[in-house]
Design an enzyme around this catalytic site. Structure first.
Site, mmCIF file in Angstrom:
data_model
loop_
_atom_site.group_PDB
_atom_site.id
_atom_site.type_symbol
_atom_site.label_atom_id
_atom_site.label_comp_id
_atom_site.label_asym_id
_atom_site.label_seq_id
_atom_site.Cartn_x
_atom_site.Cartn_y
_atom_site.Cartn_z
ATOM 1 N N GLN A 200 165.230 74.116 132.168
ATOM 2 C CA GLN A 200 164.669 73.902 133.506
ATOM 3 C C GLN A 200 164.614 72.329 133.678
ATOM 4 O O GLN A 200 164.179 71.975 134.692
ATOM 5 C CB GLN A 200 163.524 74.592 133.847
ATOM 6 C CG GLN A 200 163.472 76.050 133.737
ATOM 7 C CD GLN A 200 162.071 76.588 133.607
ATOM 8 O OE1 GLN A 200 161.327 76.847 134.305
ATOM 9 N NE2 GLN A 200 161.791 76.892 132.205
ATOM 10 N N ASP B 294 165.704 66.085 132.867
ATOM 11 C CA ASP B 294 165.905 64.877 131.942
ATOM 12 C C ASP B 294 167.208 64.722 131.363
ATOM 13 O O ASP B 294 167.555 63.640 130.780
ATOM 14 C CB ASP B 294 164.897 64.628 131.121
ATOM 15 C CG ASP B 294 164.501 65.841 130.033
ATOM 16 O OD1 ASP B 294 165.542 66.597 129.766
ATOM 17 O OD2 ASP B 294 163.363 66.093 129.658
ATOM 18 N N HIS C 96 167.825 73.654 137.027
ATOM 19 C CA HIS C 96 166.918 73.101 138.225
ATOM 20 C C HIS C 96 167.734 71.519 138.480
ATOM 21 O O HIS C 96 167.347 70.748 138.689
ATOM 22 C CB HIS C 96 165.526 72.729 137.817
ATOM 23 C CG HIS C 96 164.765 73.971 137.928
ATOM 24 N ND1 HIS C 96 163.540 74.042 137.363
ATOM 25 C CD2 HIS C 96 164.985 75.222 138.332
ATOM 26 C CE1 HIS C 96 163.288 75.422 137.315
ATOM 27 N NE2 HIS C 96 164.056 75.879 138.277
ATOM 28 N N CYS D 139 175.926 63.562 154.626
ATOM 29 C CA CYS D 139 177.438 63.829 154.729
ATOM 30 C C CYS D 139 177.800 64.397 153.562
ATOM 31 O O CYS D 139 179.231 64.462 153.380
ATOM 32 C CB CYS D 139 178.139 62.573 155.058
ATOM 33 S SG CYS D 139 178.097 61.228 153.485
ATOM 34 N N CYS E 180 172.825 56.470 151.996
ATOM 35 C CA CYS E 180 174.183 56.737 151.642
ATOM 36 C C CYS E 180 175.172 55.378 152.023
ATOM 37 O O CYS E 180 175.216 55.316 153.472
ATOM 38 C CB CYS E 180 174.527 57.947 152.390
ATOM 39 S SG CYS E 180 176.323 58.283 152.343
ATOM 40 N N CYS F 60 177.593 56.631 154.600
ATOM 41 C CA CYS F 60 177.070 56.775 156.225
ATOM 42 C C CYS F 60 176.839 55.315 156.766
ATOM 43 O O CYS F 60 176.792 54.955 157.740
ATOM 44 C CB CYS F 60 175.688 57.478 156.285
ATOM 45 S SG CYS F 60 175.915 59.027 156.055
ATOM 46 N N GLY G 247 158.368 75.879 125.563
ATOM 47 C CA GLY G 247 157.705 74.842 126.164
ATOM 48 C C GLY G 247 157.889 75.169 127.445
ATOM 49 O O GLY G 247 158.194 74.140 128.307
ATOM 50 N N THR G 248 157.809 76.106 128.119
ATOM 51 C CA THR G 248 157.737 76.392 129.624
ATOM 52 C C THR G 248 156.501 77.484 129.812
ATOM 53 O O THR G 248 156.308 78.412 129.080
ATOM 54 C CB THR G 248 158.992 77.026 130.197
ATOM 55 O OG1 THR G 248 158.945 77.437 131.370
ATOM 56 C CG2 THR G 248 159.536 78.209 129.290
ATOM 57 N N SER G 249 155.976 77.369 131.057
ATOM 58 C CA SER G 249 154.787 78.240 131.500
ATOM 59 C C SER G 249 155.353 79.192 132.245
ATOM 60 O O SER G 249 154.682 80.182 132.474
ATOM 61 C CB SER G 249 153.932 77.490 132.438
ATOM 62 O OG SER G 249 154.671 76.876 133.639
#
Ligand code: OAD
Length: 318
Positions: free
Chosen positions: A111, A114, A131, A142, A163, A166, A253-255
């Site tokens: 997830q 980094d 993620h 665009c 951008c 753009c 290491g994740t909740s």
């Protein structure tokens, strides 16, 4: 999920690691905290505990896509705090790499945004960045995509990145013989609709550059915000490739508070052993074995018992 009664201890996990060849490793922010990158939900050190000054009703709103569309300055004001600034990796990343080198890694679902798995040498074919990541950024208007290095200065300085494409098309659309300039000086956020309205402007030959940049499409790093879909590769890999192969699940290491990643463990076959390595137990999922503590220490101890050399300069104290 009913626990598998035969697995209880750290030595059971050692045996499982010896015998498994298709391991899913599901990781979260806890595997990078030893590198100085804060996680999200730890009570005093997590990113979400540091955001009171933004006045949000819920700190997770910094990653909410509708709020980003409305006011990208909120995200850009904290972007520098979550921008990967290290090319090192933790012993836990090294452990996942070791599983890959020993042909035991089926997939690392991370997830984390980094991109440190890449520094540790996890192959793209073994990695799902659930993620997204800071590798690229895309224009909301665009869909022009650039490497995030192209907007790094903006991310670092907290300025909303615009951008280039753009900006260019705005310049090309200018009437010949003169630029267009806003009547009043531009002070704050661009209008919600980024489309210029002719009646708002007067002919001008100069000073239009700042405004053109200010109203050009907003660049968003390709991290998955709340309200956005996960990359297709996430569900494809899980359902079509991994579900029938997996023989061990390590969650580190994740909740496990964010869906749909939190649903992965329940989706996998019930007879597949599931191990949780983190500082605190996860109250809403019954893992077969919980190895609670600093994940770098836990994986170092697993390797010691396995007789595997965990090559890493940051091996924590025994
Ligand atoms: P959390 O902050 O929710 O959970 C991190 C977990 O790791 C916590 O349970 C900590 O106790 C634990 N932990 C921290 N340091 C550790 C260490 N050194 N050793 C062992 N455990 C440690 O982070 P995630 O679960 O990754 O989304 O959060 C999931 C998603 O929520 C993130 O991807 C992020 C966030 O909103 C986006 O960025 C879009």
């Amino acid at each position: 999920r009913v626990k598998l009664p035969q697995y209880n201890t750290i030595d059971d996990v050692v045996t499982l690691l010896q015998n498994s060849n298709n391991i899913i490793v599901l990781t979260g922010a806890g595997i990078s905290t030893s590198l100085g990158i804060p996680d999200f939900r730890s009570k005093t050190t997590g990113l979400y505990s540091q955001l009171q000054h933004l006045g949000l009703s819920d700190p997770q709103e910094v990653f909410d896509i509708s709020i980003f569309r409305e006011d990208p300055t909120i995200f850009y004001s904290i972007a520098k705090d979550i921008l990967p600034s290290t090319s090192t990796f933790s012993p836990t990343h090294a452990f996942i790499r070791l599983l890959q080198d020993r042909s035991k890694l089926l997939t690392n679902y991370t997830q984390n945004i980094d991109n440190i798995e890449t520094h540790a040498g996890i192959l793209p074919s073994k990695l799902i960045q659930c993620h997204g990541s800071f590798a690229t950024a895309t224009c909301l208007e665009c869909a022009y995509q650039v490497p995030c290095s192209a907007i790094y200065t903006d991310l670092k300085s907290g300025r909303v990145a615009r951008c280039d494409r753009c900006v260019q098309s705005l310049r090309q659309a200018k009437p010949t013989g003169g630029g267009i300039k806003r009547k009043r000086s531009y002070g704050g956020l661009p209008p919600k609709s980024h489309k210029k309205k002719r009646e708002d402007y007067e002919d001008s030959t100069d000073e239009d550059e700042d405004y053109e940049v200010a109203v050009a499409g907003v660049m968003k790093p390709d991290i998955t915000f709340f309200g956005e879909d996960l990359p297709d590769a996430f569900s494809q890999r899980l359902t079509l490739h991994d579900r029938d192969k997996v023989d061990l699940v390590l969650v580190i290491g994740t909740s496990l508070k964010v869906a749909p990643v939190s649903e992965v463990v329940g989706f996998l076959p019930r007879e597949t052993p599931q191990v949780y390595i983190s500082r605190e137990a996860c109250s809403h999922v019954d893992f077969d074995v919980d190895l609670l503590g600093d994940c770098d220490v836990v994986v170092a101890e697993l390797c010691r018992r396995l007789g595997w050399e965990l090559k890493h300069e940051m091996i924590p104290h025994e």
